[in-house]
Design a protein around this motif. Structure first.
Motif, mmCIF file in Angstrom:
data_model
loop_
_atom_site.group_PDB
_atom_site.id
_atom_site.type_symbol
_atom_site.label_atom_id
_atom_site.label_comp_id
_atom_site.label_asym_id
_atom_site.label_seq_id
_atom_site.Cartn_x
_atom_site.Cartn_y
_atom_site.Cartn_z
ATOM 1 N N ARG A 1 -66.120 -50.156 101.064
ATOM 2 C CA ARG A 1 -65.550 -51.419 100.578
ATOM 3 C C ARG A 1 -66.398 -51.997 99.452
ATOM 4 O O ARG A 1 -65.871 -52.530 98.469
ATOM 5 C CB ARG A 1 -65.435 -52.422 101.732
ATOM 6 N N LEU A 2 -67.719 -51.897 99.615
ATOM 7 C CA LEU A 2 -68.607 -52.383 98.557
ATOM 8 C C LEU A 2 -68.420 -51.578 97.280
ATOM 9 O O LEU A 2 -68.407 -52.130 96.172
ATOM 10 C CB LEU A 2 -70.067 -52.303 99.016
ATOM 11 N N LEU A 3 -68.252 -50.257 97.419
ATOM 12 C CA LEU A 3 -68.044 -49.409 96.246
ATOM 13 C C LEU A 3 -66.744 -49.758 95.528
ATOM 14 O O LEU A 3 -66.700 -49.815 94.300
ATOM 15 C CB LEU A 3 -68.031 -47.935 96.655
ATOM 16 N N ASN A 4 -65.679 -49.995 96.289
ATOM 17 C CA ASN A 4 -64.403 -50.368 95.675
ATOM 18 C C ASN A 4 -64.528 -51.677 94.895
ATOM 19 O O ASN A 4 -63.968 -51.826 93.812
ATOM 20 C CB ASN A 4 -63.317 -50.499 96.740
ATOM 21 N N PHE A 5 -65.299 -52.606 95.444
ATOM 22 C CA PHE A 5 -65.532 -53.883 94.749
ATOM 23 C C PHE A 5 -66.304 -53.654 93.454
ATOM 24 O O PHE A 5 -65.968 -54.222 92.400
ATOM 25 C CB PHE A 5 -66.303 -54.829 95.667
ATOM 26 N N CYS A 6 -67.330 -52.799 93.502
ATOM 27 C CA CYS A 6 -68.147 -52.527 92.311
ATOM 28 C C CYS A 6 -67.338 -51.811 91.231
ATOM 29 O O CYS A 6 -67.499 -52.087 90.039
ATOM 30 C CB CYS A 6 -69.372 -51.694 92.692
ATOM 31 N N VAL A 7 -66.473 -50.863 91.645
ATOM 32 C CA VAL A 7 -65.623 -50.165 90.673
ATOM 33 C C VAL A 7 -64.713 -51.156 89.964
ATOM 34 O O VAL A 7 -64.525 -51.104 88.739
ATOM 35 C CB VAL A 7 -64.786 -49.071 91.377
ATOM 36 N N ALA A 8 -64.146 -52.083 90.723
ATOM 37 C CA ALA A 8 -63.258 -53.083 90.126
ATOM 38 C C ALA A 8 -64.013 -54.008 89.176
ATOM 39 O O ALA A 8 -63.476 -54.436 88.148
ATOM 40 C CB ALA A 8 -62.591 -53.903 91.229
ATOM 41 N N ALA A 9 -65.299 -54.292 89.484
ATOM 42 C CA ALA A 9 -66.062 -55.260 88.688
ATOM 43 C C ALA A 9 -66.649 -54.660 87.411
ATOM 44 O O ALA A 9 -66.537 -55.257 86.330
ATOM 45 C CB ALA A 9 -67.183 -55.851 89.548
ATOM 46 N N VAL A 10 -67.274 -53.481 87.505
ATOM 47 C CA VAL A 10 -67.989 -52.946 86.335
ATOM 48 C C VAL A 10 -67.565 -51.537 85.936
ATOM 49 O O VAL A 10 -68.121 -50.960 85.004
ATOM 50 C CB VAL A 10 -69.530 -52.952 86.576
#
Length: 431
Positions: free
Chosen positions: A79-88
């Motif tokens: 879930r953290l990785l999906n958030f990071c992909v969406a952000a940067v």
């Protein structure tokens, strides 16, 4: 140097050199010292028990290990990785940036570089190497380099161990690690941008901005963990050890009840693995407690302090010399051994020279983390190799650029102490 101490050191180096685990090497070497010195060998057990029972703070180590392993076992890392992909992920070298940002976030939960590398490392490397977008060596190298941030941003297991040997405030150390961790992340992202542009790495398909709130909401409960930890410690609600217990409990509730991604079988596996990891660290701690008794008995800190003060060594020169030594030792020793066995020798001299122990502690931890990716030993390189199967030669060939910028960040922290001490002083740390 006395004959007893020489026998102790020789035994320790010979045992470690033939592959004996460092904890056993230290304990057996200490027994050799006690035997030659005519002291009761049972003193070794007494010193271990005294040290462990007097150090309530040591309970934080297994608790942070449990929290990190629960994070890995659940879907929290994904879930953290999906958030990071969406952000940067939309920028040049996007997945490299995702790698670093994910480590910055995950470091606020695990406190361990190995947990960071083993947890999100395999997932992000597979994402980066899919369809040949990044070379295997590059993906593994930036993953190993970004994992070094794990023990810098709180919580931090190495900082807990440093607090044990230096009698320094854990709260101040945790605060002092935040800005240095961000600096390390910034230099790694800058190098990733440069290399991505130079090599023409493909840009990722940007995640539509309208989906960003959904990814943020999915990751938000996990993102709250470092906030809860820091508020608990600095709000006076919990001690650092109690905060570690809160972290483990929060991770369990999050993975087991909120995300429903942790079965009882998986939880059993997490607890067994955590017990093994804690026991491995505990052996080194036990050995270090006996070795510290020997070092004090031989008056080594006092002799070192007198020699250095007599030479009127400038504090900055001393810091550079010690950091160079730790950087070299980091090539062959793990961070726990350096902090528990080597660093206590320099604490009295730091006090004599007026060097802030919180500043010194953060430098030591940062330096020890750089050692984790420094060939030939570089334990993080072996961890990445073990979980991905990528040959070591490919990882080592790509690690040097990231290693160089991390050393630059370390030098910046040495010459500009405010990077380390600004936040603790804001919260009332006098030093």
């Amino acid at each position: 140097m006395s004959f007893e101490l020489a026998s102790c050191l020789l035994t320790m180096f010979v045992l470690a050199g033939i592959g004996t685990p460092i904890g056993y090497s230290i304990i057996l070497a200490a027994v050799v010292y006690l035997g030659f010195a005519g002291l009761d060998i049972a003193l070794a057990g007494e010193k271990i028990l005294q040290g462990l029972y007097k150090s309530f703070v040591l309970l934080a180590v297994p608790l942070f290990i449990v929290a990190a392993n629960i994070m890995n076992a659940g879907t929290i890392s994904e879930r953290l990785l999906n958030f990071c992909v969406a952000a940067v992920g939309r920028f040049r070298g996007g997945l490299g940036h995702v790698n670093v940002v994910a480590s910055l976030i995950f470091s606020g939960m695990s406190g361990s570089a190995v947990a960071d590398a083993a947890g999100i490392g395999k997932i992000i490397i597979e994402m980066m190497t899919k369809e040949g977008r990044y070379s295997r060596g590059y993906a593994a190298a930036i993953t190993a380099a970004s994992a070094t941030i794990g023990p810098i941003i709180p919580p931090s297991i190495p900082m807990v161990l440093y607090a044990l040997v230096s009698n320094t405030s854990i709260g101040a150390l945790f605060l002092a690690g935040i800005l240095p961790g961000l600096v390390m992340g910034a230099v790694l992202m800058a190098m990733n941008s440069y290399l991505s542009t130079k090599r023409g790495f493909a840009m990722e398909e940007p995640v539509p901005l309208r989906q960003l709130p959904r990814h943020t909401a999915n990751a938000f409960p996990a993102l709250l963990m470092p906030v809860i930890l820091l508020y608990g410690i600095y709000g006076g609600v919990t001690t650092p050890t109690e905060a570690a217990a809160v972290a483990a409990f929060y991770a369990l509730v999050l993975a087991g009840l909120f995300y429903r991604a942790l079965s009882f079988r998986a939880l059993y596996g997490v607890l067994v693995e955590s017990a093994r990891s804690s026991a491995a660290v505990g052996l080194v701690i036990g050995g270090a407690l006996i070795l510290n008794f020997i070092v004090i008995s031989e008056n080594i800190p006092g002799m070192m302090a007198e020699a250095l003060v007599g030479l009127e060594v400038h504090p900055l020169l001393f810091l550079l010399g010690v950091n160079l030594l730790i950087l070299l030792l980091g090539c062959i020793l793990d961070a726990t051994t350096i902090i528990l066995v080597i660093v206590p020798l320099f604490i009295p001299t730091c006090k004599e020279l007026g060097i802030d122990l919180v500043h010194f502690g953060v430098l030591v931890v940062v330096n020890s983390m750089i050692g984790l990716i420094t060939p030939p030993y570089g334990i993080l390189l072996f961890v990445i190799n073990a979980v991905t199967g990528i040959p070591l030669r490919e990882i080592i060939s790509e690690i040097w650029a990231f290693l160089a910028v991390l050393v630059v960040a370390l030098l910046l922290m040495i010459f500009v102490p405010e990077i380390v001490l600004w936040l603790p002083r804001m919260f009332g740390y006098l030093g």
